[in-house]
Design a protein around this motif. Structure first.
Motif, mmCIF file in Angstrom:
data_model
loop_
_atom_site.group_PDB
_atom_site.id
_atom_site.type_symbol
_atom_site.label_atom_id
_atom_site.label_comp_id
_atom_site.label_asym_id
_atom_site.label_seq_id
_atom_site.Cartn_x
_atom_site.Cartn_y
_atom_site.Cartn_z
ATOM 1 N N ALA A 434 0.720 -1.072 -0.039
ATOM 2 C CA ALA A 434 -0.057 -0.084 -0.150
ATOM 3 C C ALA A 434 0.936 1.357 -0.081
ATOM 4 N N ALA A 435 0.569 2.354 -0.544
ATOM 5 C CA ALA A 435 0.960 3.710 -0.473
ATOM 6 C C ALA A 435 0.054 4.684 -0.586
ATOM 7 N N GLY A 436 0.658 5.815 -0.078
ATOM 8 C CA GLY A 436 -0.204 6.968 -0.395
ATOM 9 C C GLY A 436 0.521 8.314 -0.174
ATOM 10 N N PHE A 471 4.672 4.146 2.275
ATOM 11 C CA PHE A 471 4.760 2.824 1.551
ATOM 12 C C PHE A 471 4.863 1.529 2.660
ATOM 13 N N TYR A 472 3.996 0.564 2.414
ATOM 14 C CA TYR A 472 4.326 -0.568 3.257
ATOM 15 C C TYR A 472 4.299 -2.037 2.745
ATOM 16 N N MET A 473 4.641 -3.003 2.862
ATOM 17 C CA MET A 473 4.544 -4.097 2.244
ATOM 18 C C MET A 473 4.598 -5.387 3.078
ATOM 19 N N ASN A 474 3.593 -6.139 2.941
ATOM 20 C CA ASN A 474 3.460 -7.222 3.850
ATOM 21 C C ASN A 474 3.509 -8.766 2.923
ATOM 22 N N LEU A 475 4.269 -9.709 3.711
ATOM 23 C CA LEU A 475 4.649 -10.857 3.004
ATOM 24 C C LEU A 475 4.151 -11.914 3.978
ATOM 25 N N GLU A 476 3.381 -12.915 3.781
ATOM 26 C CA GLU A 476 2.880 -14.000 4.794
ATOM 27 C C GLU A 476 2.551 -15.293 4.219
ATOM 28 N N PRO A 477 3.597 -16.285 4.280
ATOM 29 C CA PRO A 477 3.336 -17.485 3.885
ATOM 30 C C PRO A 477 2.398 -18.117 4.762
ATOM 31 N N ARG A 478 1.426 -19.295 4.323
ATOM 32 C CA ARG A 478 0.379 -19.691 5.059
ATOM 33 C C ARG A 478 0.184 -21.237 4.815
#
Length: 553
Positions: A434-436, A471-478
């Motif tokens: 997401a960014a803004g 700006f942020y980024m998420n990474l999530e193995p499930r």
């Protein structure tokens, strides 16, 4: 063979002579006679499509569950000299050169697709006036359109509370317009992606008196949400009284089966700061294609300021996966106390303002499921602009406002994307970013974005960060062990800029693990996270636990 235990549940197909077609060995086995017959028909159909018009299957002997056949292939027709026949040139243009049977079959498919999408689902096309020409054929195309069919009122079956008028508008199938298979497929996708209900089976079509009435089997989802934490603590500032803290999320969807939604969100984690958000939505207002919703929010930030926002949204769902949201908002910010600003000579970082905002928010939703996606993507983009007016506060010296343009344009841009990767039955990856940004000549701290917490950068308190740009980024193995139950690891990375900090670029990093466990009545989520910024070292001492039980009903 037919007396064996295995053959009591199987049907066998044998060949008198070997053939150069899709037959793996002397015998083939099928679960039932229908599958066996379908296989034989498909062989003949495939031979016809390749130009073997004399292809046929001769049933030589049938005993019990065993069938012995012989396949006749016959000579191959290499090409066809095709004429226009009774087909209009608007429907198809036949080339003058000879065609292969593959090309002819494609013409058949194109003609029938156009017919079934313009009101003629029973149309058929065939070769007429066949003449043998050397190694080929000469033929005319003949089209029989059959009766013209138009859409009639759709029907709902199942235990859903959904009203027929709502589903009719959601489907975009307009009564009285020509039948279209393509429109039906698009309607099925839209209905199947609804957060209110599931499509239990593919739709059925009732044809009667040149009318087509689609029947949708619906099953309501448990989409309503109730989530909350309530705390009762001694009030240190007012002895003998208590302080109520906590969080409440109440979301009621599809009230009355008409796509009417109501949501209430409240947070209060200490005595001085709390947030309230209300939203109401009405779908397809006055039978139109527009959704109308209203919003109100209030944020009281300790003893600094109070922000209020009220807005109206007009939403429109396209025939595809795009949703457009046009909105207008009125935002207001007021200082609670001006004691700290009684002697300033410049405008402080927080001030009283009013902002009239107009904008557009677009959502492209390609997820396979609205509530529990396993694959697909979703993209959101919002743009807004308007005029902001800074109000002069009598508690701040007048000289702080001198030389300032108190009425200036302000605009903001924000976007979000999420992608779900389906690796195996029990493995998947969630990736989001997401960014803004927000811009104004006199930007205030109470104008800025608020980030941090379970929905953005984990490992920090809710609304911990103030940001002009982010700006942020998420990474999530499930690792899945149910439809919406999974274990996961995660890592979040954020870059934020606050113009009121000396070192304005903030780098935030967090990692951790958690579990999302679905029960019959809701979803339990537990997340353990450790975050790091320049001010907060990477230490278990500063770790955060986000947990809650989200009730769905």
């Amino acid at each position: 063979m037919s007396n064996s235990a295995f053959s009591q549940h199987s049907y066998w197909l044998g060949w008198r002579d070997s053939i150069d077609r899709d037959t793996s060995g002397k015998w083939k086995v099928f679960e039932d006679s229908l599958q066996r017959n379908f296989y034989l028909d498909s062989l003949v159909q495939k031979a016809w499509e390749e130009g073997y018009l004399g292809a046929a299957v001769d049933r030589l002997e049938e005993q019990g569950d065993s069938l012995l056949v012989k396949f006749y292939q016959g000579p191959k027709i290499e090409q066809i000299h095709l004429k226009q026949g009774n087909l209009s040139e608007d429907l198809v243009m036949i080339p003058s050169d000879p065609l292969s049977f593959t090309e002819v079959n494609q013409i058949f498919i194109d003609v029938l697709e156009k017919a079934e999408n313009t009101g003629f689902p029973f149309a058929y096309v065939r070769l007429d006036s066949l003449e043998r020409v050397e190694e080929g054929l000469r033929a005319n195309l003949k089209l029989n359109l059959g009766p013209q069919i138009s859409w009639d009122t759709l029907q709902i079956e199942g235990n859903s509370v959904t009203k027929g008028n709502y589903l009719q508008r959601l489907s975009r199938l307009e009564i009285g317009t020509p039948f279209s298979q393509k429109e039906l497929e698009q309607a099925t996708k839209r209905i199947g992606r609804s957060p209110y209900f599931r499509l239990a089976s593919p739709p059925q079509i009732n044809f009667r008196l040149q009318k087509a009435s689609p029947v949708f089997q619906l099953s309501d989802r448990n989409s309503n949400v109730l989530d909350g934490i309530l705390g009762v603590l001694p009030n240190e500032n007012q002895p003998g009284k208590v302080l109520i803290t906590g969080q409440l999320d109440l979301e009621l969807y599809h009230l009355g089966g008409k796509g009417r939604d109501v949501s209430v969100h409240w947070q209060r984690f200490n005595e001085l700061t709390q947030r309230l958000e209300l939203e109401v939505k009405e779908s397809f207002v006055f039978g139109s294609g527009l959704d109308v919703s209203g919003e109100f929010s209030l944020l009281k930030q300790d003893t600094s300021f109070i922000n209020r926002r009220i807005g109206v949204h007009f939403g429109y769902q396209s025939k595809g996966p795009l949703y457009f949201d046009f909105f207008l908002r009125r935002q207001a910010g007021d200082l609670i106390s001006t004691t700290a600003y009684s002697e300033v000579t410049e405008l402080p970082e927080t001030a009283d303002f009013r902002w009239s905002e107009y904008g557009l928010h677009v959502t492209l939703d390609l997820l396979d499921d609205v509530i529990a996606p396993r694959k697909g993507a979703k993209i959101e983009l919002g743009l807004s602009a308007g005029n902001k007016e800074i109000l002069q506060n009598t508690g701040i010296p007048e000289e702080a406002y001198q030389g300032l343009d108190l009425r200036t344009p302000q605009y903001s841009i924000a976007g979000k994307v999420e992608k779900h990767f389906y690796l195996k039955r029990n493995w998947g990856i969630y990736w989001g970013a997401a960014a803004g940004l927000i811009r104004n000549e006199n930007l205030l701290q109470n104008d800025l974005y608020r980030l941090g917490g379970l929905q953005s950068i984990r490992g920090f308190n809710e609304n911990f960060f103030f940001a002009r740009d982010y700006f942020y980024m998420n990474l999530e193995p499930r690792l899945f062990f149910g439809e919406n139950s999974f274990l996961f690891l995660f890592s979040d990375l954020g870059l934020l800029e606050n113009p009121y900090f000396a070192d304005s670029i903030e780098q935030a990093f967090s990692f951790g693990s958690g579990i999302s466990f679905e029960t019959d009545s809701g979803v339990f989520r537990f997340v353990y996270a450790v975050g790091k910024t320049k001010e907060q070292p990477l230490s278990l001492q500063f770790s955060k636990i986000h947990f809650g039980y989200l009730v769905r009903f």
